[in-house]
Design a protein around this motif. Sequence first.
Motif, short mmCIF file in Angstrom:
data_model
loop_
_atom_site.label_atom_id
_atom_site.label_comp_id
_atom_site.label_asym_id
_atom_site.label_seq_id
_atom_site.Cartn_x
_atom_site.Cartn_y
_atom_site.Cartn_z
N ALA A 1 0.79 -1.22 0.00
CA ALA A 1 0.00 0.00 0.00
C ALA A 1 0.83 1.28 0.00
O ALA A 1 0.42 2.29 -0.55
N THR A 2 2.01 1.23 0.62
CA THR A 2 2.74 2.48 0.82
C THR A 2 3.29 3.06 -0.48
O THR A 2 3.72 2.34 -1.38
N ALA A 3 3.24 4.37 -0.54
CA ALA A 3 3.83 5.09 -1.66
C ALA A 3 5.19 5.66 -1.26
O ALA A 3 5.85 6.31 -2.06
N SER A 4 5.60 5.41 -0.03
CA SER A 4 6.89 5.90 0.45
C SER A 4 8.03 5.12 -0.20
O SER A 4 7.86 3.98 -0.62
N ASP A 5 9.19 5.75 -0.25
CA ASP A 5 10.39 5.10 -0.77
C ASP A 5 10.80 4.01 0.21
O ASP A 5 11.16 4.30 1.34
N GLN A 6 10.75 2.75 -0.22
CA GLN A 6 11.04 1.62 0.66
C GLN A 6 12.49 1.60 1.14
O GLN A 6 12.79 1.00 2.15
N ALA A 7 13.39 2.26 0.43
CA ALA A 7 14.78 2.32 0.87
C ALA A 7 14.94 3.30 2.03
O ALA A 7 15.79 3.11 2.90
N GLU A 8 14.11 4.33 2.05
CA GLU A 8 14.20 5.35 3.09
C GLU A 8 13.20 5.12 4.22
O GLU A 8 13.49 5.42 5.38
N GLN A 9 12.02 4.66 3.89
CA GLN A 9 10.97 4.42 4.88
C GLN A 9 10.38 3.02 4.68
O GLN A 9 9.25 2.86 4.23
N PRO A 10 11.14 2.00 5.04
CA PRO A 10 10.69 0.63 4.79
C PRO A 10 9.64 0.15 5.77
O PRO A 10 9.47 0.71 6.86
N VAL A 11 8.95 -0.86 5.37
CA VAL A 11 8.05 -1.61 6.26
C VAL A 11 8.75 -2.95 6.47
O VAL A 11 8.87 -3.75 5.55
N LEU A 12 9.23 -3.15 7.69
CA LEU A 12 10.03 -4.33 8.00
C LEU A 12 9.34 -5.22 9.02
O LEU A 12 8.54 -4.74 9.83
N LEU A 13 9.69 -6.48 9.00
CA LEU A 13 9.14 -7.45 9.95
C LEU A 13 10.27 -8.24 10.58
O LEU A 13 11.15 -8.73 9.87
N TRP A 14 10.23 -8.37 11.89
CA TRP A 14 11.18 -9.21 12.63
C TRP A 14 10.35 -10.27 13.34
O TRP A 14 9.52 -9.95 14.20
N VAL A 15 10.52 -11.54 12.97
CA VAL A 15 9.84 -12.64 13.65
C VAL A 15 10.89 -13.42 14.44
O VAL A 15 11.83 -13.96 13.87
N ASP A 16 10.72 -13.44 15.74
CA ASP A 16 11.62 -14.19 16.62
C ASP A 16 11.17 -15.64 16.59
O ASP A 16 10.11 -15.98 17.10
N ARG A 17 11.96 -16.48 15.99
CA ARG A 17 11.59 -17.89 15.80
C ARG A 17 11.60 -18.69 17.09
O ARG A 17 11.05 -19.78 17.15
N ASP A 18 12.25 -18.18 18.12
CA ASP A 18 12.35 -18.92 19.39
C ASP A 18 11.47 -18.35 20.49
O ASP A 18 11.56 -18.81 21.63
N ALA A 19 10.65 -17.36 20.18
CA ALA A 19 9.90 -16.69 21.25
C ALA A 19 8.40 -16.77 21.03
O ALA A 19 7.92 -17.08 19.95
N GLY A 20 7.70 -16.45 22.10
CA GLY A 20 6.25 -16.35 22.06
C GLY A 20 5.84 -14.91 22.25
O GLY A 20 6.37 -14.02 21.60
N HIS A 21 4.94 -14.67 23.20
CA HIS A 21 4.42 -13.32 23.41
C HIS A 21 5.38 -12.43 24.19
O HIS A 21 5.12 -11.27 24.40
#
Length: 85
Positions: free
Chosen positions: A36-56
């Motif tokens: 959806a974003t029209a922002s420059d992904q290099a300057e204003q990225p939408v990132l996700l970090w999923v901790d594979r060893d953790a819960g809540h």
Amino acid sequence: MKQKTKYPAVLLTAGEHDSRVHASHARKMTALLQAATASDQAEQPVLLWVDRDAGHGQGKPLNLRIRDVADQRIFLMWQLGLLDR
């Protein structure tokens, strides 16, 4: 969310073994925001970090909690222009 909107940079986090909210919800939200974003992904990225060893987050060892806070603060500092390039 609206298509072609300039959204700010976002860092979403999730735990793979979260019993309250499955990590797939964070993955879907990340994909939707990235599309959806029209922002420059290099300057204003939408990132996700999923901790594979953790819960809540309950019972997470201190070293992993420190790592998470460091990652979040570095992301924030980057976006605020506080890091040298």
